[in-house]
Design an enzyme around this catalytic site. Sequence first.
Site, PDB file in Angstrom:
ATOM      1  N   LYS A   4      42.506 -14.773  17.022  1.00 18.50           N
ATOM      2  CA  LYS A   4      42.117 -14.525  15.613  1.00 18.50           C
ATOM      3  C   LYS A   4      42.567 -15.652  14.703  1.00 18.50           C
ATOM      4  CE  LYS A   4      42.222  -9.506  16.263  1.00 18.50           C
ATOM      5  NZ  LYS A   4      42.951  -9.439  17.548  1.00 18.50           N
TER       6      LYS A   4
HETATM    7  O1  LIG Z   1      39.237  -5.251  15.196  1.00 19.88           O
HETATM    8  C1  LIG Z   1      39.967  -5.484  16.160  1.00 19.88           C
HETATM    9  C2  LIG Z   1      40.080  -6.733  16.720  1.00 19.88           C
HETATM   10  C3  LIG Z   1      40.876  -6.904  17.817  1.00 19.88           C
HETATM   11  N1  LIG Z   1      41.557  -5.881  18.355  1.00 19.88           N
HETATM   12  C4  LIG Z   1      42.370  -6.146  19.568  1.00 19.88           C
HETATM   13  O2  LIG Z   1      41.829  -5.407  20.662  1.00 19.88           O
HETATM   14  C5  LIG Z   1      42.859  -4.826  21.441  1.00 19.88           C
HETATM   15  C6  LIG Z   1      42.778  -3.320  21.359  1.00 19.88           C
HETATM   16  O3  LIG Z   1      43.786  -2.741  22.153  1.00 19.88           O
HETATM   17  P1  LIG Z   1      43.793  -1.156  22.541  1.00 19.88           P
HETATM   18  O4  LIG Z   1      45.071  -0.991  23.257  1.00 19.88           O
HETATM   19  O5  LIG Z   1      42.597  -0.899  23.420  1.00 19.88           O
HETATM   20  O6  LIG Z   1      43.732  -0.395  21.266  1.00 19.88           O
HETATM   21  C7  LIG Z   1      44.162  -5.415  20.907  1.00 19.88           C
HETATM   22  O7  LIG Z   1      44.434  -6.607  21.619  1.00 19.88           O
HETATM   23  C8  LIG Z   1      43.835  -5.767  19.473  1.00 19.88           C
HETATM   24  O8  LIG Z   1      44.606  -6.867  19.008  1.00 19.88           O
HETATM   25  C9  LIG Z   1      41.442  -4.635  17.814  1.00 19.88           C
HETATM   26  O9  LIG Z   1      42.044  -3.643  18.295  1.00 19.88           O
HETATM   27  N2  LIG Z   1      40.641  -4.464  16.728  1.00 19.88           N
END
Ligand SMILES: O=c1ccn([C@@H]2O[C@H](COP(=O)(O)O)[C@@H](O)[C@H]2O)c(=O)[nH]1
Length: 274
Positions: free
Chosen positions: A95
């Site tokens: 990001k």
């Molecule tokens: O809008 C966003 C952008 C990035 N993320 C990232 O995705 C994963 C989600 O992890 P979970 O454990 O499946 O919830 C994490 O690396 C976030 O930094 C997001 O969640 N939302």
Amino acid sequence: MHFMTALRAAWQQRDSLLCVGLDPDPAKFPAHLQGRPDAILAFCTQIVDATADLVCCFKPQIAYFAAHRAEDQLEALIEHIHAAHPDTPVILDAKRGDIGSTAEQYAIEAFERFKADAITVNPYMGRDSVDPYLAWPDKGVILLCRTSNPGGSDLQFLEVDTPHGRMKLYEHVARTVADDWNASGNCALVVGATFPAEIARVRELVGDMPLLVPGIGAQGGDIAATLAAGRTANGSGLMINSSRAVLYAGKGEDFAQAARRVAQETRDAVNAFR
Ligand SMILES: O=c1ccn([C@@H]2O[C@H](COP(=O)(O)O)[C@@H](O)[C@H]2O)c(=O)[nH]1
């Protein structure tokens, strides 16, 4: 290989839209890995090897490595994915967002140091902050559009005046990326599974552009609604990410098998709505 070519091949050959997110948190590791200096690499490598045939891509999140001074383990992990699972694209979730001269260094870090196939980028500093990534036409540039967190609405939902009339800021991002920034066909957008109505709106605005969709699993996003809103006419177009629900499915020495079971269930649940 071009990130988009590899992604499309993986969608088809693996019959999967699942992206397994690699967010290694040592506090959640099984006991037998605790305290090992290479615990992060050992944990992630076993998850990768147990799930690679079920995914269209992997998404390591850089903060989980940097926080533990484990960037060397991230390098080794991506090297392992490329060597052992060569048709599986790797998205570095970083990001990034900064002025152009600094963004050039971030791009070198992502694509030369870590050898990622794609990177997530924050577009809210504007075109010149994204150009250094777009200058790598074979690499995927995945721009935050409508993020999965509740606070995403604070700014992304503001109404703005644009050359195409009044719309929400995330809609303007989607339209700008699709119309202006995607000259090399290497752009994608992040849209959270927690907001299916916005997934549908983004799909309307960007045609078949791939969407990275985090928010199922631990964040509670609905798989059926996500697919209904975001799949393309050929039943693909999505990289549906799950991190914690897969990584921490088991707590014992068989954690990788437990992760595989959840990854398989998730892939199948997604495929049921394609
Ligand atoms: O809008 C966003 C952008 C990035 N993320 C990232 O995705 C994963 C989600 O992890 P979970 O454990 O499946 O919830 C994490 O690396 C976030 O930094 C997001 O969640 N939302």
